[in-house]
Enzyme design. Structure first.
Site, PDB file in Angstrom:
ATOM      1  N   CYS A 287       3.274  -6.205  -7.019  1.00  0.00           N
ATOM      2  CA  CYS A 287       4.509  -6.708  -6.425  1.00  0.00           C
ATOM      3  C   CYS A 287       5.485  -7.024  -7.551  1.00  0.00           C
ATOM      4  CB  CYS A 287       4.217  -7.963  -5.595  1.00  0.00           C
ATOM      5  SG  CYS A 287       5.664  -8.699  -4.825  1.00  0.00           S
ATOM      6  N   GLU A 321       1.961  -0.107  -6.717  1.00  0.00           N
ATOM      7  CA  GLU A 321       1.543   0.012  -5.328  1.00  0.00           C
ATOM      8  C   GLU A 321       2.744   0.348  -4.441  1.00  0.00           C
ATOM      9  OE1 GLU A 321      -0.681  -3.267  -3.848  1.00  0.00           O
ATOM     10  OE2 GLU A 321      -2.171  -3.218  -5.459  1.00  0.00           O
TER      11      GLU A 321
END
Length: 427
Positions: A287, A321
Site C-alpha cells: 500500500c 500489489e
C-alpha cells in the site's frame, strides 16, 4: 476528472430552474440528473448520479449523498433536493457486446492477464488491452455503507483536509463530521478541546520506529506492525480516507511500514508512507499513500523509489500489489517510464546493440511484466520478428529532468529477519 473540467458558474448551458427540479419522490439507489459543481467544457452541469443515502444537515434540511456516473468517487457529495431533477427519465448509454471496445481498460487493475501466459517471452507482441468487465462493476460489488463517505473533513496537525472516501472510524465520530488527528502519534479525537489538551501533553515528535534514511529534511522510519499495533491501525484508518481500494487489516503483524517525514524545529511531519508484507516473495509494496497536502511535489516518486531501493538490497525483483488507485497508477507509470528510459539511454550510450526485457528488469528491479506494460503505454515497443524499442529525444530529455531522488549512500538498512511465529496471522 481532468483538464477539461471547469466550475459550472461560467457555463451558458440552460438548466432546469429550482422549481422545476423537484416534482417526484427521490428514492435511494435510483439514478437521477443532478447538478454538479464541476463538469466538462460545453457539457451540461446536469449529470447522471445515483442516490446512495440521506441525512438531515445542521439546518434540518434533507440532503442526499450522490455518486456521479463516470466521475471519480472523490467527487461524491451531499446535495440538497433542489439540485436533483426527478422530472426526466435517466437514459444511459450501453456498450454493445458485438461492437469493439470504445473505452480503455481500467489499468488500475491490470495483472498477469494483461499479457498472454507467455508474455514474458520477448517474442510476444505488445497488444492493445481490452475492456475489463471487472472495472465496469466495481462500485456495485461494494456494500452501500462503504460507498458513503462518513467524514467530511479532518484536522491533521495544522492542516484542514477534506476526505475522499469511507473509513471505518467509530460511529460516534461520523456524527461529528470533522475529527482531529495528532500528526505525530495519530491518535484521533472527536472534540477540539480534547485535541488541544492532547497536543499540550503529547511528547512524541517522530514515528515510533527506526530512522533508516535521512537526507536534509527528508527522513524515512521503519515500523514493525507487530510492535506498534495502535499506531499502525491509526495509520490505516487515516489512509483509508484517501484510498478507495485499500483493505483495512486490524491484524498488522505481517506488515512493515515505511513512513516518510519532513523535519523542522517542531518534529517530523508525516508526508506519506508505504507498507510491504514481511514474507512476500513477489511484491515489494502492499500500500502507498502521499497525504493530499503533500501531493504534486515529487514525494510520491520518492516513496516508490525507496521501495525499489529496499528491493535492491534484498536482491528481489518485485512488483506492487494490485489494484492501483487512479493516482497510484499515474505515479507508477511515470516512475517506470523515467527509470526504464534512463536505463535504455545509458545502455545505448555505453554498450550499444541489443538489450533484453530480462536485462532491463535486472538493472531496474522492475518486474518483467511491468517493463512490458510500460513499453506498451509509452508506445515505443513493437514486434518485428523481435521486440524493437525506439526512443525519442523528448523521452530522453524527460528522463534527465531534475527531480527528487533517493541517495543510496544515506540509506542505512538491513533486511529484517523474522521467525515463523512473527509472520503468522493471529485469530
Amino acid at each position: 476528472m481532468t483538464n477539461d473540467i471547469c466550475p459550472d458558474s461560467g457555463s451558458s448551458t440552460s438548466t432546469p430552474t429550482d422549481n422545476e427540479l423537484q416534482e417526484h419522490e427521490i428514492t435511494i439507489n435510483n439514478k437521477y440528473y443532478v447538478k454538479t459543481k464541476y463538469h466538462r467544457k460545453n457539457e451540461s452541469p446536469m449529470q447522471i448520479a445515483e442516490v446512495l443515502a440521506t441525512r438531515l444537515n445542521k439546518d434540518g434540511n434533507l440532503e442526499y449523498y450522490v455518486h456521479f456516473k463516470d466521475f471519480n468517487k472523490r467527487l461524491d457529495e451531499w446535495v440538497l433536493e433542489d439540485r436533483i431533477d426527478t422530472s426526466k427519465e435517466v437514459v444511459e448509454m450501453k456498450l454493445s457486446e458485438s461492437s469493439p471496445c470504445t473505452t480503455p481498460r481500467d489499468l488500475t487493475e491490470f495483472d498477469n492477464s494483461f499479457f498472454s501466459t507467455s508474455s514474458l517471452d520477448e517474442s510476444e507482441s505488445l497488444t492493445q488491452a481490452g475492456c475489463s468487465s471487472q472495472s465496469l462493476g466495481v462500485l456495485e460489488k461494494k456494500p452501500i455503507k462503504s460507498r458513503v463517505k462518513n467524514l467530511d473533513a479532518i484536522w491533521f496537525g495544522e492542516h484542514y483536509l477534506q476526505t475522499w472516501y469511507f473509513s471505518p472510524y467509530p460511529q460516534e465520530y461520523t456524527e461529528a463530521r470533522v475529527i482531529y488527528i495528532c500528526e505525530f502519534c495519530l491518535n484521533h479525537f472527536i472534540s477540539e478541546k480534547q485535541f488541544e489538551r492532547h497536543c499540550k501533553k503529547c511528547t512524541i515528535r517522530h514515528p515510533p520506529g527506526n530512522e533508516i534514511y535521512r537526507d536534509g529534511e527528508i527522513s524515512f522510519f521503519e515500523i514493525d506492525g507487530a510492535r506498534q499495533v495502535t499506531y499502525c491501525q491509526n495509520l490505516s484508518l487515516l489512509s483509508k480516507l484517501f484510498l478507495d481500494h485499500k483493505s483495512l487489516y486490524y491484524d498488522l503483524i505481517p506488515f512493515m511500514f515505511y513512513i516518510m517525514c519532513r523535519s523542522d524545529a517542531y518534529g517530523f511531519h508525516i508526508i506519506g508512507y508505504f507498507s510491504k508484507e514481511k514474507n512476500s516473495v513477489e511484491h515489494n509494496l502492499a500500500c502507498i499513500l502521499t497525504l493530499p497536502h503533500f501531493q504534486r511535489q515529487g514525494y510520491g516518486r520518492l516513496l516508490i523509489e525507496m521501495s525499489y531501493e529496499l528491493a535492491k538490497i534484498e536482491n528481489k525483483i518485485g512488483t506492487p500489489e494490485k489494484p492501483f488507485s487512479d493516482l497510484g497508477l499515474l505515479s507508477y507509470q511515470k516512475y517506470w517510464q523515467e527509470i526504464i528510459i534512463e536505463v535504455l539511454h545509458r545502455y545505448h550510450q555505453f554498450h550499444g546493440g541489443e538489450i533484453t526485457i530480462e536485462e532491463i528488469s535486472e538493472k531496474t528491479y522492475i518486474a518483467q511484466r511491468d517493463v512490458l506494460y510500460t513499453l506498451h503505454t509509452l508506445g515505443i515497443g513493437s514486434y518485428q520478428g523481435q521486440t524493437a524499442i525506439r526512443l525519442t529525444d523528448a523521452m530522453i530529455v524527460m528522463s534527465k529532468n531534475k527531480k527528487r531522488r533517493i541517495d543510496r549512500s544515506k540509506l542505512d538498512w538491513t533486511p529484517p529477519v523474522f521467525t515463523y511465529n512473527q509472520l503468522r496471522y493471529t485469530k
